[in-house]
Scaffold this motif. Sequence first.
Motif, PDB file in Angstrom:
ATOM      1  N   LEU A  59      -4.940   2.008   8.191  1.00 31.01           N
ATOM      2  CA  LEU A  59      -4.655   1.560   6.829  1.00 31.01           C
ATOM      3  C   LEU A  59      -5.941   1.156   6.113  1.00 31.01           C
ATOM      4  O   LEU A  59      -6.161   1.526   4.954  1.00 31.01           O
ATOM      5  N   PHE A  60      -6.807   0.430   6.805  1.00 27.69           N
ATOM      6  CA  PHE A  60      -8.075  -0.019   6.226  1.00 27.69           C
ATOM      7  C   PHE A  60      -8.907   1.169   5.750  1.00 27.69           C
ATOM      8  O   PHE A  60      -9.452   1.155   4.645  1.00 27.69           O
ATOM      9  N   GLU A  61      -9.007   2.182   6.579  1.00 30.82           N
ATOM     10  CA  GLU A  61      -9.811   3.354   6.221  1.00 30.82           C
ATOM     11  C   GLU A  61      -9.238   4.078   5.007  1.00 30.82           C
ATOM     12  O   GLU A  61      -9.981   4.470   4.105  1.00 30.82           O
ATOM     13  N   ILE A  62      -7.928   4.220   4.972  1.00 34.26           N
ATOM     14  CA  ILE A  62      -7.288   4.930   3.852  1.00 34.26           C
ATOM     15  C   ILE A  62      -7.472   4.170   2.544  1.00 34.26           C
ATOM     16  O   ILE A  62      -7.910   4.738   1.545  1.00 34.26           O
ATOM     17  N   VAL A  63      -7.131   2.879   2.549  1.00 41.13           N
ATOM     18  CA  VAL A  63      -7.191   2.130   1.283  1.00 41.13           C
ATOM     19  C   VAL A  63      -8.631   1.874   0.847  1.00 41.13           C
ATOM     20  O   VAL A  63      -8.900   1.769  -0.352  1.00 41.13           O
ATOM     21  N   SER A  64      -9.555   1.808   1.795  1.00 41.60           N
ATOM     22  CA  SER A  64     -10.968   1.664   1.428  1.00 41.60           C
ATOM     23  C   SER A  64     -11.447   2.927   0.731  1.00 41.60           C
ATOM     24  O   SER A  64     -12.141   2.867  -0.286  1.00 41.60           O
ATOM     25  N   GLU A  65     -11.070   4.062   1.286  1.00 46.20           N
ATOM     26  CA  GLU A  65     -11.443   5.351   0.702  1.00 46.20           C
ATOM     27  C   GLU A  65     -10.859   5.517  -0.701  1.00 46.20           C
ATOM     28  O   GLU A  65     -11.504   6.059  -1.593  1.00 46.20           O
ATOM     29  N   LYS A  66      -9.658   5.005  -0.903  1.00 49.61           N
ATOM     30  CA  LYS A  66      -8.980   5.135  -2.196  1.00 49.61           C
ATOM     31  C   LYS A  66      -9.328   4.002  -3.163  1.00 49.61           C
ATOM     32  O   LYS A  66      -8.835   3.969  -4.284  1.00 49.61           O
ATOM     33  N   GLY A  67     -10.157   3.050  -2.717  1.00 48.39           N
ATOM     34  CA  GLY A  67     -10.550   1.940  -3.579  1.00 48.39           C
ATOM     35  C   GLY A  67      -9.430   0.948  -3.843  1.00 48.39           C
ATOM     36  O   GLY A  67      -9.409   0.289  -4.881  1.00 48.39           O
ATOM     37  N   GLN A  68      -8.513   0.826  -2.893  1.00 50.20           N
ATOM     38  CA  GLN A  68      -7.366  -0.063  -3.082  1.00 50.20           C
ATOM     39  C   GLN A  68      -7.293  -1.169  -2.030  1.00 50.20           C
ATOM     40  O   GLN A  68      -6.231  -1.736  -1.788  1.00 50.20           O
ATOM     41  N   ARG A  69      -8.425  -1.481  -1.442  1.00 53.66           N
ATOM     42  CA  ARG A  69      -8.426  -2.461  -0.353  1.00 53.66           C
ATOM     43  C   ARG A  69      -8.015  -3.855  -0.820  1.00 53.66           C
ATOM     44  O   ARG A  69      -7.186  -4.504  -0.185  1.00 53.66           O
ATOM     45  N   ASP A  70      -8.574  -4.329  -1.916  1.00 52.46           N
ATOM     46  CA  ASP A  70      -8.263  -5.689  -2.371  1.00 52.46           C
ATOM     47  C   ASP A  70      -6.791  -5.837  -2.733  1.00 52.46           C
ATOM     48  O   ASP A  70      -6.154  -6.835  -2.383  1.00 52.46           O
ATOM     49  N   GLU A  71      -6.251  -4.837  -3.426  1.00 53.88           N
ATOM     50  CA  GLU A  71      -4.839  -4.884  -3.807  1.00 53.88           C
ATOM     51  C   GLU A  71      -3.948  -4.847  -2.571  1.00 53.88           C
ATOM     52  O   GLU A  71      -2.957  -5.574  -2.474  1.00 53.88           O
ATOM     53  N   THR A  72      -4.326  -4.008  -1.622  1.00 50.65           N
ATOM     54  CA  THR A  72      -3.546  -3.885  -0.389  1.00 50.65           C
ATOM     55  C   THR A  72      -3.603  -5.182   0.405  1.00 50.65           C
ATOM     56  O   THR A  72      -2.589  -5.644   0.935  1.00 50.65           O
ATOM     57  N   ARG A  73      -4.777  -5.775   0.452  1.00 52.03           N
ATOM     58  CA  ARG A  73      -4.930  -7.040   1.182  1.00 52.03           C
ATOM     59  C   ARG A  73      -4.047  -8.124   0.572  1.00 52.03           C
ATOM     60  O   ARG A  73      -3.362  -8.855   1.290  1.00 52.03           O
ATOM     61  N   ALA A  74      -4.055  -8.222  -0.733  1.00 43.59           N
ATOM     62  CA  ALA A  74      -3.227  -9.225  -1.410  1.00 43.59           C
ATOM     63  C   ALA A  74      -1.743  -8.967  -1.137  1.00 43.59           C
ATOM     64  O   ALA A  74      -0.976  -9.901  -0.864  1.00 43.59           O
ATOM     65  N   GLU A  75      -1.365  -7.720  -1.192  1.00 40.95           N
ATOM     66  CA  GLU A  75       0.031  -7.347  -0.953  1.00 40.95           C
ATOM     67  C   GLU A  75       0.448  -7.653   0.489  1.00 40.95           C
ATOM     68  O   GLU A  75       1.526  -8.198   0.737  1.00 40.95           O
ATOM     69  N   LEU A  76      -0.417  -7.325   1.429  1.00 37.01           N
ATOM     70  CA  LEU A  76      -0.122  -7.601   2.837  1.00 37.01           C
ATOM     71  C   LEU A  76      -0.018  -9.105   3.090  1.00 37.01           C
ATOM     72  O   LEU A  76       0.838  -9.552   3.863  1.00 37.01           O
ATOM     73  N   ASN A  77      -0.870  -9.874   2.437  1.00 38.53           N
ATOM     74  CA  ASN A  77      -0.814 -11.324   2.623  1.00 38.53           C
ATOM     75  C   ASN A  77       0.485 -11.905   2.066  1.00 38.53           C
ATOM     76  O   ASN A  77       1.014 -12.876   2.609  1.00 38.53           O
ATOM     77  N   GLN A  78       1.023 -11.305   1.011  1.00 39.14           N
ATOM     78  CA  GLN A  78       2.328 -11.733   0.498  1.00 39.14           C
ATOM     79  C   GLN A  78       3.431 -11.406   1.504  1.00 39.14           C
ATOM     80  O   GLN A  78       4.322 -12.225   1.742  1.00 39.14           O
ATOM     81  N   ILE A  79       3.355 -10.220   2.084  1.00 41.53           N
ATOM     82  CA  ILE A  79       4.339  -9.826   3.107  1.00 41.53           C
ATOM     83  C   ILE A  79       4.240 -10.772   4.302  1.00 41.53           C
ATOM     84  O   ILE A  79       5.253 -11.232   4.842  1.00 41.53           O
ATOM     85  N   GLN A  80       3.016 -11.087   4.695  1.00 45.12           N
ATOM     86  CA  GLN A  80       2.830 -11.986   5.830  1.00 45.12           C
ATOM     87  C   GLN A  80       3.425 -13.362   5.531  1.00 45.12           C
ATOM     88  O   GLN A  80       4.020 -13.988   6.407  1.00 45.12           O
ATOM     89  N   GLN A  81       3.283 -13.810   4.294  1.00 40.15           N
ATOM     90  CA  GLN A  81       3.855 -15.102   3.916  1.00 40.15           C
ATOM     91  C   GLN A  81       5.376 -15.079   4.045  1.00 40.15           C
ATOM     92  O   GLN A  81       5.981 -16.055   4.487  1.00 40.15           O
ATOM     93  N   VAL A  82       5.993 -13.964   3.689  1.00 39.95           N
ATOM     94  CA  VAL A  82       7.446 -13.823   3.847  1.00 39.95           C
ATOM     95  C   VAL A  82       7.817 -13.971   5.325  1.00 39.95           C
ATOM     96  O   VAL A  82       8.770 -14.678   5.672  1.00 39.95           O
ATOM     97  N   PHE A  83       7.052 -13.330   6.197  1.00 42.54           N
ATOM     98  CA  PHE A  83       7.324 -13.422   7.635  1.00 42.54           C
ATOM     99  C   PHE A  83       7.049 -14.830   8.160  1.00 42.54           C
ATOM    100  O   PHE A  83       7.776 -15.325   9.019  1.00 42.54           O
ATOM    101  N   ASN A  84       6.015 -15.483   7.644  1.00 35.93           N
ATOM    102  CA  ASN A  84       5.721 -16.858   8.062  1.00 35.93           C
ATOM    103  C   ASN A  84       6.807 -17.820   7.595  1.00 35.93           C
ATOM    104  O   ASN A  84       7.167 -18.753   8.311  1.00 35.93           O
ATOM    105  N   ASP A  85       7.317 -17.592   6.388  1.00 39.19           N
ATOM    106  CA  ASP A  85       8.367 -18.454   5.841  1.00 39.19           C
ATOM    107  C   ASP A  85       9.717 -18.216   6.510  1.00 39.19           C
ATOM    108  O   ASP A  85      10.599 -19.068   6.449  1.00 39.19           O
ATOM    109  N   ASN A  86       9.893 -17.049   7.097  1.00 34.50           N
ATOM    110  CA  ASN A  86      11.154 -16.677   7.746  1.00 34.50           C
ATOM    111  C   ASN A  86      10.879 -16.350   9.207  1.00 34.50           C
ATOM    112  O   ASN A  86      10.922 -15.188   9.622  1.00 34.50           O
ATOM    113  N   GLU A  87      10.582 -17.394   9.953  1.00 41.05           N
ATOM    114  CA  GLU A  87      10.210 -17.232  11.359  1.00 41.05           C
ATOM    115  C   GLU A  87      11.261 -16.406  12.103  1.00 41.05           C
ATOM    116  O   GLU A  87      12.458 -16.617  11.958  1.00 41.05           O
TER     117      GLU A  87
END
Length: 180
Positions: A16-44
């Motif tokens: 995933l890192f290689e793909i989104v880095s190549e496409k210039g979408q790493r920061d957006e993807t990181r922010a999005e993944l961190n939101q997903i992770q928060q959902v998982f953290n909030d819903n153990e």
Amino acid sequence: MSLDKTTIAKRYSKALFEIVSEKGQRDETRAELNQIQQVFNDNEGLGKILTDKGLEQNQKLEILNILTKDASNYVGNLIKMTFDYGRMDYLTAIIDEFNNLCDADEKIVRAKVVSAIPLSDQQLDKMAEQFAKRLKVSEVVLDSEVDDSIIGGAIIKTDSLIYDGSIQTQINQIRQRLIG
């Protein structure tokens, strides 16, 4: 031979890192993944629920649709792939590894500083700045913890290094020298 969670997380996150880095979408993807992770953290246990056989498939798909509803193609595909392979309980580990890759690429080090007394923001900033220079990285992000058993000074821990400037350690070293 089955792969362990860490190996799988590293493989998925690297791809995933290689793909989104190549496409210039790493920061957006990181922010999005961190939101997903928060959902998982909030819903153990959410990852386990989506992996176990206890929940009906259509119920799992409803949850999956909610998770991927506003997701980008890359994040949506990652979630669907981990679901299809029965690895939803690995998703937070994948996100952690993705964040590690981003940090490494941006020369960011995350560390924990342990001190005998609470440190001010100014002290933490100065410590982070000096530690970044010492490690030759662009930034050090410090998480602060208080442990009065170290008496004074500080201990800084990264994933691979420990800098121990605590008074307790200095006392122990003197004690060892005296004992022989």
